[in-house]
Motif scaffolding. Sequence first.
Motif, PDB file in Angstrom:
ATOM      1  N   LYS A  81       8.240   7.798  13.419  1.00  0.00           N
ATOM      2  CA  LYS A  81       7.816   7.510  12.054  1.00  0.00           C
ATOM      3  C   LYS A  81       7.859   8.768  11.181  1.00  0.00           C
ATOM      4  N   VAL A  82       8.012   8.556   9.894  1.00  0.00           N
ATOM      5  CA  VAL A  82       8.018   9.649   8.920  1.00  0.00           C
ATOM      6  C   VAL A  82       6.578  10.037   8.615  1.00  0.00           C
ATOM      7  N   ASP A  83       6.281  11.339   8.752  1.00  0.00           N
ATOM      8  CA  ASP A  83       4.941  11.829   8.428  1.00  0.00           C
ATOM      9  C   ASP A  83       5.064  13.099   7.588  1.00  0.00           C
ATOM     10  N   ASP A  84       3.949  13.777   7.372  1.00  0.00           N
ATOM     11  CA  ASP A  84       3.936  14.947   6.478  1.00  0.00           C
ATOM     12  C   ASP A  84       4.823  16.089   6.969  1.00  0.00           C
ATOM     13  N   SER A  85       5.117  16.114   8.284  1.00  0.00           N
ATOM     14  CA  SER A  85       5.922  17.205   8.836  1.00  0.00           C
ATOM     15  C   SER A  85       7.410  16.905   8.846  1.00  0.00           C
ATOM     16  N   THR A  86       7.786  15.697   8.447  1.00  0.00           N
ATOM     17  CA  THR A  86       9.191  15.281   8.490  1.00  0.00           C
ATOM     18  C   THR A  86      10.038  16.088   7.493  1.00  0.00           C
ATOM     19  N   LYS A  87      11.186  16.552   7.956  1.00  0.00           N
ATOM     20  CA  LYS A  87      12.119  17.305   7.103  1.00  0.00           C
ATOM     21  C   LYS A  87      13.469  16.607   6.962  1.00  0.00           C
ATOM     22  N   THR A  92       0.838  -1.188   0.000  1.00  0.00           N
ATOM     23  CA  THR A  92       0.000   0.000   0.000  1.00  0.00           C
ATOM     24  C   THR A  92       0.881   1.250   0.000  1.00  0.00           C
ATOM     25  N   PRO A  93       0.775   2.111  -1.014  1.00  0.00           N
ATOM     26  CA  PRO A  93       1.567   3.353  -1.007  1.00  0.00           C
ATOM     27  C   PRO A  93       1.192   4.232   0.183  1.00  0.00           C
ATOM     28  N   ILE A  94       2.206   4.875   0.795  1.00  0.00           N
ATOM     29  CA  ILE A  94       1.971   5.730   1.965  1.00  0.00           C
ATOM     30  C   ILE A  94       2.477   7.140   1.677  1.00  0.00           C
ATOM     31  N   ASN A  95       3.766   7.286   1.503  1.00  0.00           N
ATOM     32  CA  ASN A  95       4.364   8.548   1.055  1.00  0.00           C
ATOM     33  C   ASN A  95       5.690   8.216   0.397  1.00  0.00           C
ATOM     34  N   ASN A  96       6.314   9.205  -0.220  1.00  0.00           N
ATOM     35  CA  ASN A  96       7.492   8.921  -1.028  1.00  0.00           C
ATOM     36  C   ASN A  96       8.634   8.294  -0.237  1.00  0.00           C
ATOM     37  N   ILE A  97       8.848   8.719   1.000  1.00  0.00           N
ATOM     38  CA  ILE A  97       9.960   8.169   1.794  1.00  0.00           C
ATOM     39  C   ILE A  97       9.705   6.707   2.141  1.00  0.00           C
ATOM     40  N   VAL A  98       8.540   6.444   2.726  1.00  0.00           N
ATOM     41  CA  VAL A  98       8.211   5.066   3.127  1.00  0.00           C
ATOM     42  C   VAL A  98       8.089   4.170   1.904  1.00  0.00           C
ATOM     43  N   ASP A 158      12.408   9.613  11.461  1.00  0.00           N
ATOM     44  CA  ASP A 158      12.393  11.077  11.496  1.00  0.00           C
ATOM     45  C   ASP A 158      13.546  11.510  12.402  1.00  0.00           C
ATOM     46  N   LEU A 159      14.585  12.071  11.814  1.00  0.00           N
ATOM     47  CA  LEU A 159      15.804  12.396  12.556  1.00  0.00           C
ATOM     48  C   LEU A 159      15.539  13.354  13.708  1.00  0.00           C
ATOM     49  N   ASP A 160      14.609  14.281  13.537  1.00  0.00           N
ATOM     50  CA  ASP A 160      14.353  15.284  14.568  1.00  0.00           C
ATOM     51  C   ASP A 160      13.638  14.697  15.786  1.00  0.00           C
ATOM     52  N   LYS A 161      13.124  13.466  15.672  1.00  0.00           N
ATOM     53  CA  LYS A 161      12.464  12.812  16.803  1.00  0.00           C
ATOM     54  C   LYS A 161      13.423  11.901  17.562  1.00  0.00           C
TER      55      LYS A 161
END
Length: 807
Positions: A318-324, A239-245, A263-266
């Motif tokens: 986890k990587v989400d929409d706010s991940t940089k 199932t596609p989730i986002n480009n990184i995952v 997510d490196l910042d977490k």
Amino acid sequence: MRVPYSWIKEFVDIDVSAEKVVERLNETGIEATFYPFGSRVENTTVVKVLSVKKHPERDRLLICEATDGKEKYQIVTAAQNVFEGAKVPLAKEGAKVGDIVIKPVKFGSIVSQGMFLSLEEMGVVEKAEGVFIFPEEVKEGEDPNRLLGLGEEQIIEIEITPNRGDALSVRGLSREIAAIFGLKRKEKLPVISIAQEEIPCIQFSTDKVHRYRAVVIKDVEVRPSPFDIQLKLIKSSQTPINNIVDITNYILIQEGQPLHAFDLDKIEGEIHVRPAKDGEKIITLDGEERELNHQDIVIADDKKAIAIAGVIGGENTKVDDSTKNILLEAAVFDNVSVRKTSKRLSVSTESSYRFERGVDIENLPNAQDKAVELIQKTAGGEAVGEKDIYPRPYTPKRIKLREKTTVRVLGFEVKKEQAKKLLNSLEIPTEIVEDGTVSEIPAFRAFDLEREIDLVEEVGRLSGLNEVSETYPKISTQSFRKSDEFLFELRTRDFFRDNGFDETVSYTFVDEEIYKVLELPIPPIKIKNYLLKTQSIMRDNLAVSLLKTFQHNLRFQSRNLKIFEISSAFFEDYEEIRLGILAAGSFVEGFGFTKGKERFSTEQNWDFLKLKGVILSYLKSLGLYDIEFRQTDIPYLNPYQSADIVVNGENTGYLGKIHPRKADVLKLPKDTYICELRLRYVPRELKENSADKKGYLFNLYKNRKTPVFRELPKFPSVKRDLAFEVDESLQVDKLLKAIKDSSEYVERVKLFDVYYVSESRKSVAVSVDFRAEDRSLSDEEVNSIVEEIVKKLQQQFEGLKLRSKEG
């Protein structure tokens, strides 16, 4: 594993049907099937959603206005993932979706002119939530069937044996297909540059990680993946989730290398690969909280666990929409450790499935770099640093394959030049030597190819085992020799079957409750993933199983039972093969007869002496005659009708009547008799010698004395009946043995009476036969022998008195 055939073709130039590829894969040892991707749905189009508003009369429905570039459509849908600007597939009036023909339908006062489609409705997946949304670059008015390849793309699905983890990827499967069809596999190398900035420190505190490489990528933009990546994932049941995952899953399927993006910042502080703490908890990506123990391996920062190594990531990073910024992990974890954790937690993922079967440790940086390249193309960002920890680099094993071995095993000749060609086609570097070939086993086959016979299999399956001509097998005329252990157990089985006992076979695992009832210590070996609570521990005796079997028989009104079982009892460092016997009720189902004062019954019931007689007969049938019965302290047996069985001075088991209180609790008849004998010792270590272990009948049987012929006596015996007054506490069998050993003239001692003189004294009357081999004994000689015997007994047993003697 499922992959689209078109993806495989990117790695090998092949112009063969999927059907033929699958046929050859099955012939060469990889179970495979193929089927079309989804089913074509006529009268469909891609539309752009122009507006979305709530249905005025139905709370859960939405009214959408959409266009295919030519016409506008009003669609009522329950899908909550549609939004203004979304590109979605639309089944127009007249389209057939499954068994439904699309036509205008009223929902309240609103008419719906078609139906938005999900992947489930297009026959692509079994379950889908919401409609399928195409990427922005797809134009309205296009044919969804063409875009998705519905009914045209062929999906190849494979099932592998646990040793063929190398085939669990597009890369590995294309390597196999190229070798089968004599083609060359194509390799696409990544082109990236990684700066040398400082990245979080990585520390190991376990030997369960064999390689760990981390790459930090900064300033990424998380968004949907390009359509071609999404489509390949969908066709591979992802199932596609986002480009990184999506890219981590894409590389996993393409290269067979599991990846994970944090997510490196977490992440707080350094990265630690360590054993979990007992009771440590983590919420995983599936939203479940899981409790870990010290056998599990986790990826952690300074404050918390952030992933279960090799199994599943943590929700907290986890990587989400706010991940940089992301930390991309590629690792190889111990396959046994991953499997144990996966099974214990009941979590099976694409990553754990591959780690359990072996991952190519040498291809790790290549696969990760391909992921970095794709991330930079689809999400932007810059790779600013990397760290690769590889404590024990892989050293290829060299295996020699001899031509004569190939002929002997396969039955046909494979020249060493042909063997070299076949093995090199599998990307196994091979060179010719005098009598065969020598191969260096690459890392991707390290879990599979270990011996010469493994290379014989590779050469044979690629040569075509279905081409082997039929020949008659060679059969040795030498008969197979059965082991002494087998023959001993067979002899035991035959004895009890011949004596009317029925053999039972029961589970070797039981519940704790029976141990509590019998007042026995709970065995230490417990089953972690038991299916039933009644089968949660490995038994350390057979009595618990025999009593359970009797309980089961009683439910069917079967009260007369004589059964035996030869099976295992388990201990921490070893196992025992034991003989268990249970007898209850009557062993002769006779009848009663009454005529006036005359009455009799042919029915006979089990009692302690009858079972003791069976055991004595069995032991003597083995050639064992030095048998004693001593007092036992087994808590679930009647103390007055039970005994330890001692053979040649070694305690080999016990027999007895079940304690009446235990019988009441277990709801068993009180005339239930149990016997257990230790037959064989089974070591856990093969090097351990079990021949010197004490208390096992097999060892005693192997070392038994050879029977010696004795002539019939030429001179008569003299019989004396002796009555001894002794302390109440003296065990009678000790007295009998002492009399037997007291003189060379004592031939036989038989107990015939015991009665109590007082509360602390008892009389033991025995019949003793005296005989000399070279003469007839006179009464005076026998009297003198008796006096000597009495003196010896008085020295051995304090308070012993001779009450009488009769000739």
